[in-house]
Design a protein around this motif. Structure first.
Motif, mmCIF file in Angstrom:
data_model
loop_
_atom_site.group_PDB
_atom_site.id
_atom_site.type_symbol
_atom_site.label_atom_id
_atom_site.label_comp_id
_atom_site.label_asym_id
_atom_site.label_seq_id
_atom_site.Cartn_x
_atom_site.Cartn_y
_atom_site.Cartn_z
ATOM 1 N N GLN A 807 30.093 24.568 60.426
ATOM 2 C CA GLN A 807 30.749 23.518 60.964
ATOM 3 C C GLN A 807 31.068 22.461 59.771
ATOM 4 O O GLN A 807 32.242 21.809 59.850
ATOM 5 C CB GLN A 807 29.933 22.542 61.807
ATOM 6 N N LYS A 808 30.312 22.412 58.731
ATOM 7 C CA LYS A 808 30.599 21.561 57.650
ATOM 8 C C LYS A 808 31.803 22.140 56.842
ATOM 9 O O LYS A 808 32.574 21.350 56.542
ATOM 10 C CB LYS A 808 29.534 21.590 56.674
ATOM 11 N N LYS A 809 31.824 23.643 56.667
ATOM 12 C CA LYS A 809 33.072 23.937 56.181
ATOM 13 C C LYS A 809 34.339 23.889 56.774
ATOM 14 O O LYS A 809 35.318 23.715 56.173
ATOM 15 C CB LYS A 809 32.633 25.597 55.781
ATOM 16 N N SER A 810 34.123 24.008 58.110
ATOM 17 C CA SER A 810 35.244 23.774 58.881
ATOM 18 C C SER A 810 35.832 22.274 58.609
ATOM 19 O O SER A 810 36.982 22.101 58.778
ATOM 20 C CB SER A 810 35.160 24.200 60.288
ATOM 21 N N ILE A 813 37.524 22.245 55.355
ATOM 22 C CA ILE A 813 38.833 22.910 55.471
ATOM 23 C C ILE A 813 39.884 21.735 55.962
ATOM 24 O O ILE A 813 40.953 21.852 55.617
ATOM 25 C CB ILE A 813 38.730 24.178 56.313
ATOM 26 N N THR A 814 39.411 21.330 57.265
ATOM 27 C CA THR A 814 40.543 20.535 57.901
ATOM 28 C C THR A 814 40.922 19.529 56.932
ATOM 29 O O THR A 814 41.949 19.032 56.647
ATOM 30 C CB THR A 814 39.929 19.750 58.971
ATOM 31 N N ARG A 817 43.073 20.839 54.403
ATOM 32 C CA ARG A 817 44.599 21.060 54.839
ATOM 33 C C ARG A 817 45.192 19.773 54.970
ATOM 34 O O ARG A 817 46.595 19.913 54.690
ATOM 35 C CB ARG A 817 44.433 21.536 56.238
ATOM 36 N N ALA A 818 44.605 18.504 55.148
ATOM 37 C CA ALA A 818 45.332 17.460 55.329
ATOM 38 C C ALA A 818 45.936 16.789 53.777
ATOM 39 O O ALA A 818 46.924 16.315 53.472
ATOM 40 C CB ALA A 818 44.438 16.442 55.842
ATOM 41 N N ASP A 819 44.824 17.031 52.810
ATOM 42 C CA ASP A 819 45.268 16.760 51.600
ATOM 43 C C ASP A 819 46.476 17.708 50.997
ATOM 44 O O ASP A 819 47.426 17.270 50.370
ATOM 45 C CB ASP A 819 44.135 17.287 50.586
ATOM 46 N N LEU A 820 46.559 18.893 51.502
ATOM 47 C CA LEU A 820 47.483 19.918 50.997
ATOM 48 C C LEU A 820 48.985 19.371 51.619
ATOM 49 O O LEU A 820 49.913 19.587 50.959
ATOM 50 C CB LEU A 820 47.189 21.317 51.690
ATOM 51 N N LEU A 844 38.144 27.539 47.460
ATOM 52 C CA LEU A 844 37.693 27.367 48.808
ATOM 53 C C LEU A 844 38.023 28.425 49.665
ATOM 54 O O LEU A 844 37.168 28.655 50.655
ATOM 55 C CB LEU A 844 38.286 25.792 49.263
ATOM 56 N N ARG A 845 39.004 28.937 49.889
ATOM 57 C CA ARG A 845 39.252 29.948 50.808
ATOM 58 C C ARG A 845 38.546 31.167 50.413
ATOM 59 O O ARG A 845 37.946 31.778 51.572
ATOM 60 C CB ARG A 845 40.768 30.459 50.836
#
Length: 909
Positions: A807-810, A813-814, A817-820, A844-845
């Motif tokens: 859950q933390k990793k997810s 990731i979100t 993705r926002a930073d990206l 990270l991936r």
């Protein structure tokens, strides 16, 4: 040896065999049957001679006699089948000699052995005899025959099923009385099931017979509606057309055509056929059969085509197929001037029909008449259309010389059968020519220089002369009004009227035709056929007669008075026939009186004729003195009256002959009755002798019975003493047996209890050992269970921690993705930062893939641990169930052992 001598010898052999049924007369009769079978006996029955009639009557009587040997019966049936080789002879055998009832009686006598050759032979002859004939259910042995057919159709004997189905199909077709009788039988539902099962049979003949029976019995019922509904009818059409085109014989093709004709009588099925998509292709294949030289197959196909012509929707499609142009190679015999590009093309199927008009094949007369009738129907449909093609006109021009070539001269010396065929041919040809001329007269070239294409006045005049001579036999006094439409005089009259109508149609187009036509109308011989037409019950004949009368009335020499007298005579004859119809039935019941009455009528006729001649002479004498009226008119009137009296005399002579024939039939019936009475008297004498023997035997048996009664009484006294002594011995024996049984029972009980005790002790020892082992296994399993539960708890905690990490990793990731997305918006300004961030994203991936792989491995391990846990729990439950069973058994053993110890203590006490 000629046929007359053979028939006389055969009749003598029949009479000798009737008088003495020994080996020698039977051998002589068998020999005569073989001799007659080797001769050519065509049209022997239709000749109406006395000798063949008596021979056939005797043979039918012998065949129906149950005392005749099967071999002789088989020979007789073979000869009768040979005599009934044509349709007319078969009709005579069926109606006049009642051969159908005789064969049914033979089958009934041998019904217990249906596989016998004689039964099969009778069925085969019956199938030919009952084809296209009506058999009433009240005919002798018909009910027994129907029961025999139903029983054997439902049997497993393949040899007899096929002929039984054929006879049943003949009996059911167009026969409501037989159909009602079969439907009222108890086993009709089982019979329907058997027939429906036959629809999947390997033999196409069996399938066609079955469909014919089902169509006759169930076409207008619920079963028939299901069998011949819109879903199944197309398969039935395809099957029937395939059998007609590719059938394995003429018999199967005939029954297939009959089935299709019967189905077309139903308006719903006829509508299905008009909408059948393969109808044109099937019809072309059927018409292809006309190219063969087999007259039977051609007659069957033409019968089917004529049945289709009676349906409007099918007739137009039939015209399209028959008159479809084939190719440009065929040219007409006389090519029309100014024809178009399609003028030389001829319909291929139409050419096949034309070939049968001039076919030299023997027995093709029926095909010729059917072809003329079919062409008449088709041309009426095609030529009556709004537009007629050039190919159709070219076909008509080709057909015309072929039809005119059929108008050959007639030789009256060839006899009535040839005259009958000629009249039928002339009638159909004239009808076809009238039909053609009605639509194509303005455009046909009837004045062609080719003599084959000419409809000349001389040709029509010669035909009219021949027909008039045949009608009257060169004397107008010998004509009788016809009894039916098949009467020879009526056939000649019909052909004559059609020829006169044709001459009336062509009188303006053909040279000298008008003169010949009016000359024939003024001929006094035409009065008789004209009066027959005017008094006919058919509308077409009356209209033809009125049209000719309208043309003939203005003529100066037309015999109108004679025509009136002839019409009155015909009407009087019809009225007399109607009045005497009931009296004839009564007269047939009293044969001896009929000859005397007929003789008196004939004598009175002769007296009336002679008195009429005297009156005519006296009238002529008076006419010479008084000249108030023309002599010719009076002579015409008296000649007509003389002709009427002469016709009456001829009718009385015919009545005398009919009554004589009925008398001979009555004599034949009397002879049959005498034979049956002699057989009954012989059977009665035989039964009387058997009764006397039975009475003598009864008296002897009564004496023996009295002696036996005395011996029985003595033996009863001895038996009573023996029974008393026996009862005493039985009491002693019973007491001994009871004591012995009690001792044996106690001994057996003791031995049994001792054995049971030993067995229970050994069982107790083994069960105690098993109990110890199970207890140890239970403890070990309990320890394993505790270990597994602890491991499972640890695994569950690890899974929870992994889920939290996931859950933390997810969440990370979100965020990334926002930073990206934000980095991508400022990509142009910060390229270097984008590369760094992409590197970080890749790292990270990779970590994310590792964490997902670890999560998958953890989930797999958790599922395997859960599976192991389930297996261990099931094993634990099984062990607990076994432990409970063993504890129950131990308790039971303890209870039993305690009970046994108590019983031993009681025994010791």
């Amino acid at each position: 040896m000629d046929i007359t001598t053979c028939l006389k010898s055969l009749l003598l052999a029949i009479q000798q065999y009737r008088d003495s049924r020994t080996a020698q007369p039977a051998a002589q009769l068998h020999k005569q049957l073989e001799e007659v079978s080797g001769l050519k006996c065509d049209n022997l029955l239709s000749s109406g001679q006395f000798l063949p009639t008596e021979c056939v009557s005797g043979l039918v009587e012998l065949a129906g006699n149950p005392n005749t040997s099967p071999a002789l019966t088989s020979s007789i049936i073979s000869l009768l089948a040979q005599l009934g080789s044509d349709d007319a002879s078969r009709e005579i055998l069926h109606s006049s000699y009642n051969l159908t009832s005789t064969l049914a009686a033979v089958i009934h006598c041998h019904s217990s052995t249906p596989g016998e050759p004689l039964v099969l032979q009778c069925l085969q002859v019956l199938q030919k005899l009952t084809y296209n004939t009506r058999t009433f259910q009240f005919t002798n042995y018909i009910h027994e025959l129907i029961s025999f057919l139903l029983t054997n159709i439902q049997s497993q004997n393949e040899d007899i099923i096929l002929p039984c189905l054929g006879v049943m199909a003949n009996l059911c077709r167009d026969n409501p009385s037989v159909q009602c009788h079969i439907k009222s039988m108890d086993n009709v539902r089982q019979f329907y099931r058997t027939l429906i099962n036959f629809l999947a049979h390997n033999s196409l003949t069996v399938v066609i017979f079955t469909l014919s029976i089902l169509a006759s019995l169930t076409l207008n019922e619920k079963v028939g509606e299901k069998l011949f509904d819109a879903k199944n009818i197309h398969q039935t059409f395809q099957l029937v057309f395939n059998i007609i085109v590719n059938g394995d014989g003429t018999l199967t093709r005939k029954y297939s055509v009959d089935l299709l004709v019967d189905l077309l009588k139903n308006s719903k099925i006829a509508d299905y056929l008009t909408r059948y998509q393969h109808f044109s292709a099937c019809l072309s294949q059927v018409l292809g059969l006309l190219r063969s030289k087999d007259p039977d197959s051609a007659a069957t196909v033409l019968e089917l085509l004529l049945a289709m012509c009676r349906i409007g929707g099918l007739r137009s499609q039939l015209c399209d197929v028959v008159f479809r142009p084939a190719g440009p190679k065929l040219r007409p015999a006389g090519h029309r001037q100014g024809s178009g590009a399609d003028g030389g093309r001829k319909p291929e199927c139409g050419l096949a029909l034309v070939q049968w008009l001039s076919s030299p094949v023997e027995g093709a007369e029926k095909c010729l008449l059917q072809t003329l009738q079919l062409l008449n129907e088709l041309l009426e449909e095609s030529l009556g259309a709004e537009s007629v093609s050039e190919s159709m006109l070219s076909f008509v021009e080709m057909l015309l010389p072929v039809v005119l070539g059929l108008l050959k001269g007639l030789d009256p010396a060839l006899g009535d059968p040839h005259l009958r065929k000629h009249c039928h041919r002339i009638t159909h040809i004239s009808t076809l020519l009238l039909n053609i001329l009605t639509y194509t007269l303005p455009i046909l070239d009837l004045s062609s220089p080719d003599p084959q294409n000419q409809v000349s006045a001389q040709l029509c005049l010669s035909q009219v002369d021949v027909l008039l001579s045949c009608c009257h036999s060169n004397s107008p006094l010998t004509h009788l009004p016809p009894v039916s439409s098949n009467d020879l005089s009526w056939l000649c009259a019909e052909a004559l009227l059609k020829t006169l109508e044709l001459m009336s149609k062509l009188r303006q187009q053909v040279k000298d035709m008008e003169t010949s036509f009016y000359r024939m109308l003024q001929d006094q011989r035409t009065v008789t056929p004209l009066s027959l037409a005017l008094t006919s019950h058919l509308r077409e004949h009356v209209q033809t007669g009125l049209a000719l009368l309208f043309e003939a009335t203005p003529l100066p020499d037309f015999p109108s008075l004679v025509l009136g007298e002839s019409i009155a005579a015909n009407n009087g004859y019809r009225q007399r026939e109607a009045e005497l119809s009931a009296k004839r039935v009564a007269v047939q019941d009293v044969p001896p009186l009929r000859t005397n009455t007929s003789t008196m009528d004939v004598c009175s006729g002769y007296r009336s004729v002679s008195s009429l001649v005297e009156k005519i002479q006296s009238g002529l004498e008076l006419q010479e003195q008084t000249k108030d009226s023309p002599l010719s008119e009076i002579i015409d009137v008296y000649e007509q009256k003389l002709a009427g009296f002469a016709s009456k005399e001829s009718r009385l002579q015919d009545l005398l002959e009919a009554k004589a024939l009925a008398l001979s039939q009555a004599d034949r019936l009397i002879a049959q009755y005498r034979l049956q009475r002699a057989q009954a008297e012989a059977e009665a004498r035989k039964l009387a002798g058997l009764l006397k023997d039975a009475e003598r035997r009864k008296e002897d048996l009564q004496g023996e019975l009295s002696n036996q009664v005395l011996e029985v009484e003595r033996s009863k006294a001895d038996m009573e003493e023996l029974l008393q002594h026996n009862t005493r011995l039985q009491r002693d024996s019973e007491e001994h047996q009871t004591l012995k049984g009690a001792y044996n029972a106690l001994l057996n009980r003791f031995n049994e209890t001792e054995r049971l005790l030993k067995e229970l002790q050994t069982a107790h020892i083994s069960l105690s050992k098993q109990n110890d082992a199970l207890r140890k296994n239970h403890e070990a399993l309990q320890q394993q269970k505790d270990k597994i539960t602890s491991v499972l708890q640890e695994r569950e905690e690890e899974i929870k921690s992994l889920q939290l990490d996931l859950q933390k990793k997810s969440g990370d990731i979100t965020g990334l993705r926002a930073d990206l997305r934000s980095k991508e918006e400022t990509l142009k300004e910060k390229d270097q930062e984008r590369r760094d961030l992409e590197d970080m994203v890749d790292v990270l991936r990779k970590e994310l893939n590792k964490t997902e792989q670890a999560r998958k491995d953890a989930s797999i391990k958790a599922s395997s641990l859960e599976l192991q846990k389930g297996q261990l729990e099931t094993k634990l439950k099984q062990k607990e169930d076994e432990l409970n069973k063993h504890s129950a058994m131990i308790a039971m053993i303890h209870s039993l052992s305690s009970g046994k110890m108590k019983s031993d203590v009681n025994l010791s006490l």
